[in-house]
Design an enzyme around this catalytic site. Structure first.
Site, PDB file in Angstrom:
ATOM      1  N   LYS A 172       0.839  -1.208   0.000  1.00  0.00           N
ATOM      2  CA  LYS A 172       0.000   0.000   0.000  1.00  0.00           C
ATOM      3  C   LYS A 172       0.875   1.259   0.000  1.00  0.00           C
ATOM      4  CE  LYS A 172      -3.527   2.780   0.552  1.00  0.00           C
ATOM      5  NZ  LYS A 172      -4.666   2.994  -0.294  1.00  0.00           N
ATOM      6  N   LYS A 240      -1.000  11.263   5.952  1.00  0.00           N
ATOM      7  CA  LYS A 240      -0.690  10.176   6.895  1.00  0.00           C
ATOM      8  C   LYS A 240       0.048   9.036   6.179  1.00  0.00           C
ATOM      9  CE  LYS A 240      -3.799   7.239   7.211  1.00  0.00           C
ATOM     10  NZ  LYS A 240      -4.192   5.969   6.579  1.00  0.00           N
TER      11      LYS A 240
HETATM   12  P1  NAP Z   1     -13.091   7.854   7.726  1.00  0.00           P
HETATM   13  O1  NAP Z   1     -14.292   8.101   6.891  1.00  0.00           O
HETATM   14  O2  NAP Z   1     -12.503   8.983   8.508  1.00  0.00           O
HETATM   15  O3  NAP Z   1     -13.469   6.628   8.709  1.00  0.00           O
HETATM   16  C1  NAP Z   1     -12.624   6.169   9.715  1.00  0.00           C
HETATM   17  C2  NAP Z   1     -13.506   5.509  10.752  1.00  0.00           C
HETATM   18  O4  NAP Z   1     -12.674   4.957  11.783  1.00  0.00           O
HETATM   19  C3  NAP Z   1     -14.445   6.511  11.429  1.00  0.00           C
HETATM   20  O5  NAP Z   1     -15.742   5.979  11.419  1.00  0.00           O
HETATM   21  C4  NAP Z   1     -13.891   6.618  12.840  1.00  0.00           C
HETATM   22  O6  NAP Z   1     -14.863   6.779  13.826  1.00  0.00           O
HETATM   23  C5  NAP Z   1     -13.230   5.265  13.043  1.00  0.00           C
HETATM   24  N1  NAP Z   1     -12.159   5.373  14.019  1.00  0.00           N
HETATM   25  C6  NAP Z   1     -11.029   6.116  13.915  1.00  0.00           C
HETATM   26  N2  NAP Z   1     -10.270   5.968  15.014  1.00  0.00           N
HETATM   27  C7  NAP Z   1     -10.938   5.108  15.825  1.00  0.00           C
HETATM   28  C8  NAP Z   1     -10.669   4.574  17.100  1.00  0.00           C
HETATM   29  N3  NAP Z   1      -9.540   4.882  17.756  1.00  0.00           N
HETATM   30  N4  NAP Z   1     -11.603   3.731  17.649  1.00  0.00           N
HETATM   31  C9  NAP Z   1     -12.732   3.428  16.987  1.00  0.00           C
HETATM   32  N5  NAP Z   1     -13.045   3.906  15.762  1.00  0.00           N
HETATM   33  C10 NAP Z   1     -12.152   4.741  15.199  1.00  0.00           C
HETATM   34  O7  NAP Z   1     -11.889   7.263   6.861  1.00  0.00           O
HETATM   35  P2  NAP Z   1     -11.945   6.304   5.587  1.00  0.00           P
HETATM   36  O8  NAP Z   1     -11.831   7.119   4.352  1.00  0.00           O
HETATM   37  O9  NAP Z   1     -13.051   5.316   5.753  1.00  0.00           O
HETATM   38  O10 NAP Z   1     -10.516   5.568   5.754  1.00  0.00           O
HETATM   39  C11 NAP Z   1     -10.335   4.434   6.594  1.00  0.00           C
HETATM   40  C12 NAP Z   1      -8.968   3.832   6.257  1.00  0.00           C
HETATM   41  O11 NAP Z   1      -8.951   3.446   4.867  1.00  0.00           O
HETATM   42  C13 NAP Z   1      -7.794   4.812   6.443  1.00  0.00           C
HETATM   43  O12 NAP Z   1      -6.689   4.115   6.947  1.00  0.00           O
HETATM   44  C14 NAP Z   1      -7.555   5.315   5.013  1.00  0.00           C
HETATM   45  O13 NAP Z   1      -6.219   5.752   4.828  1.00  0.00           O
HETATM   46  C15 NAP Z   1      -7.860   4.068   4.204  1.00  0.00           C
HETATM   47  N6  NAP Z   1      -8.264   4.302   2.810  1.00  0.00           N
HETATM   48  C16 NAP Z   1      -9.155   5.283   2.476  1.00  0.00           C
HETATM   49  C17 NAP Z   1      -9.507   5.461   1.142  1.00  0.00           C
HETATM   50  C18 NAP Z   1     -10.482   6.545   0.714  1.00  0.00           C
HETATM   51  O14 NAP Z   1     -10.557   6.812  -0.510  1.00  0.00           O
HETATM   52  N7  NAP Z   1     -11.240   7.154   1.592  1.00  0.00           N
HETATM   53  C19 NAP Z   1      -8.956   4.641   0.146  1.00  0.00           C
HETATM   54  C20 NAP Z   1      -8.085   3.625   0.525  1.00  0.00           C
HETATM   55  C21 NAP Z   1      -7.740   3.470   1.855  1.00  0.00           C
HETATM   56  P3  NAP Z   1     -15.549   8.205  14.078  1.00  0.00           P
HETATM   57  O15 NAP Z   1     -16.524   8.348  12.942  1.00  0.00           O
HETATM   58  O16 NAP Z   1     -16.201   8.056  15.402  1.00  0.00           O
HETATM   59  O17 NAP Z   1     -14.440   9.210  14.050  1.00  0.00           O
END
Ligand code: NAP
Length: 299
Positions: A172, A240
């Site tokens: 990744k 990040k």
């Molecule tokens: P996001 O929408 O910000 O969702 C992250 C989720 O994780 C939120 O619901 C958050 O809860 C929860 N969370 C964070 N810290 C936590 C903790 N300590 N305990 C419990 N829950 C926690 O982010 P996302 O876009 O889905 O991304 C998630 C992962 O996938 C990341 O590592 C990102 O780099 C990766 N990713 C993202 C994409 C993209 O296009 N978005 C593509 C590939 C990979 P809250 O809602 O309560 O804050």
């Protein structure tokens, strides 16, 4: 025998991924910090839980999809974390993008409980998560990979077992180096075309048919031309990921100057308060660095 699945972290990516598992007919237990995040899953028939430990107590395979390395550590090893409830013989699958070194440590902690861990970060964005077409890069034992593969197939199309624990996260990081440097290259090309008084949209059309073609030129190039930087993939999350690349490079004694430059562009975006924009907004940073930021050469 149908295995019960657990899913922890129901944000932009986790929610549609969990929904795809549920739609494929799997019994599903879920946890998110905010109860409202669990509602769409509950509506789809999933059981909601008050903690990661409670999910792990009920599930044979537990997926995590949260933000950063400390978040995965808290969810797995923290108070009321997965490790407090997980049963021997289960598999924990972390699909977040986090540090490979931390992943190896987590895998060791879980193995001490007779639990296998897979790191399975993804590429393909929200659209790929919704459509179930993600690219999934997997690290961990082959036997565990084979057990989880039918579930990966509910969420993705290009699923590759890369190697041992941490190898998926290394893959990744490689992905993010290529994506980040390509975004900067496309941004420079669009700026050059515009400042030369040439139609940048036509330049992009021509480039799409040659060696410069890429998904980034297609998707991010379009966003730059439209000036539409709604995420997509948030700049703060790409920042990040490039921090993870920089930490690995330092540990390995590697010089990765292009990656360092991309980090700087993303740092600039985030420090300007634009961390929630799509990382294609690197284009705006570069534009700001050019003469007057408006394509006019200074006299
Ligand atoms: P996001 O929408 O910000 O969702 C992250 C989720 O994780 C939120 O619901 C958050 O809860 C929860 N969370 C964070 N810290 C936590 C903790 N300590 N305990 C419990 N829950 C926690 O982010 P996302 O876009 O889905 O991304 C998630 C992962 O996938 C990341 O590592 C990102 O780099 C990766 N990713 C993202 C994409 C993209 O296009 N978005 C593509 C590939 C990979 P809250 O809602 O309560 O804050």
């Amino acid at each position: 025998m149908t295995e019960t699945l657990g899913f922890i972290g129901l944000g932009i990516m986790g929610r549609p991924m969990a929904l795809n598992l549920r739609r494929a007919g799997h019994p599903l237990v879920v946890h998110a910090r905010r109860p409202e995040s669990m509602r769409p899953l509950a509506d789809a028939g999933a059981t909601t839980c008050a903690s990661p430990a409670e999910v792990a107590r009920q599930a044979d395979i537990v997926f995590t999809m949260v933000s950063d390395t400390p978040d995965v550590e808290a969810v797995i090893l923290g108070e009321r974390g997965v490790i407090e409830g997980v049963r021997p013989g289960s598999v924990v699958v972390d699909m977040s993008t986090i540090s490979a070194a931390a992943t190896r440590h987590l895998a060791e902690c879980l193995r001490a409980q007779d639990v296998e861990m897979l790191d399975a970060p993804v590429s393909g964005g929200e659209v790929g998560a919704v459509e179930g077409t993600l690219s999934i890069m997997v690290g961990g034992a082959l036997e565990a990979f084979r057990r989880v593969l039918p579930l990966f197939e509910c969420m993705g199309k290009n699923i590759v077992h890369i190697g041992a624990n941490g190898a998926g996260q290394v893959c990744k990081s490689c992905n993010q180096v290529v994506v980040g440097t390509t975004i900067a290259g496309v941004a420079e090309a669009m700026l050059l075309a515009e400042a030369s008084g040439v139609d940048a949209a036509r330049v992009r059309d021509a480039l799409l048919g040659g060696f410069a073609n890429s998904r980034v030129l297609d998707v991010h190039g379009h966003r730059m031309l439209q000036g539409d930087f709604q995420p997509g993939f948030k700049a703060r999350l790409h920042q990040k990921d490039m921090r993870i690349v920089a930490e690995a490079a330092r540990e390995l004694g590697l010089c990765l100057p292009s990656s360092a430059m991309i980090s700087q562009y993303l740092d600039a975006l985030v420090s300007q308060g634009d961390g929630e924009l799509d990382s294609a907004a690197i284009y705006q940073v570069l534009k700001g660095l050019s003469a007057h930021g408006d394509g006019q050469a200074s006299s």
